[in-house]
Design a protein around this motif. Structure first.
Motif: not given
Length: 113
Positions: A59-81
């Motif tokens: 769970x932590x690995x998934x959340x960290x991957x999404x957080x890293x992706x979202x912080x890498x740019x501002x045009x596209x965001x990932x919402x993880x459920x």
């Protein structure tokens, strides 16, 4: 933790690390996606991702991957459920096709050593 579990976790994290940018590209192409607020082909919007809520490390690995992706740019965001492991299949099958996320995690079991 055994070698099979570590290999599975590595494969899962690698798969999501590759899948998120590819899903972003697909969403930018205007070929679909569930975010009606994103203009087709605009390269902007939100990508919904459903994944198993497994062990704490996964769970932590998934959340960290999404957080890293979202912080890498501002045009596209990932919402993880995160969906509890025991409810994942039931949730997917009970959800109408038009309500499914852009990306769904699938279980990949490592081949026996």
């Amino acid at each position: 933790m055994n070698a099979g579990s570590r290999r599975f976790r590595r494969t899962l994290c690698s798969s999501l690390t590759l899948a998120l940018p590819l899903a972003a590209l697909a969403a930018c192409g205007g070929g679909g996606g569930s975010d009606a607020s994103a203009e087709a082909g605009s390269g902007k919007g939100t990508i919904s991702v459903w994944a198993h809520q497994g062990q704490a490390g996964e769970t932590a690995a998934l959340q960290n991957t999404v957080k890293s992706f979202n912080s890498s740019q501002s045009d596209i965001k990932v919402e993880l459920k995160l969906i509890p492991e025991n409810d994942y299949t039931k949730t997917i099958t009970a959800t109408g096709a038009s309500e499914l996320p852009d990306v769904m995690e699938t279980a990949a079991h490592p081949w026996p050593a």
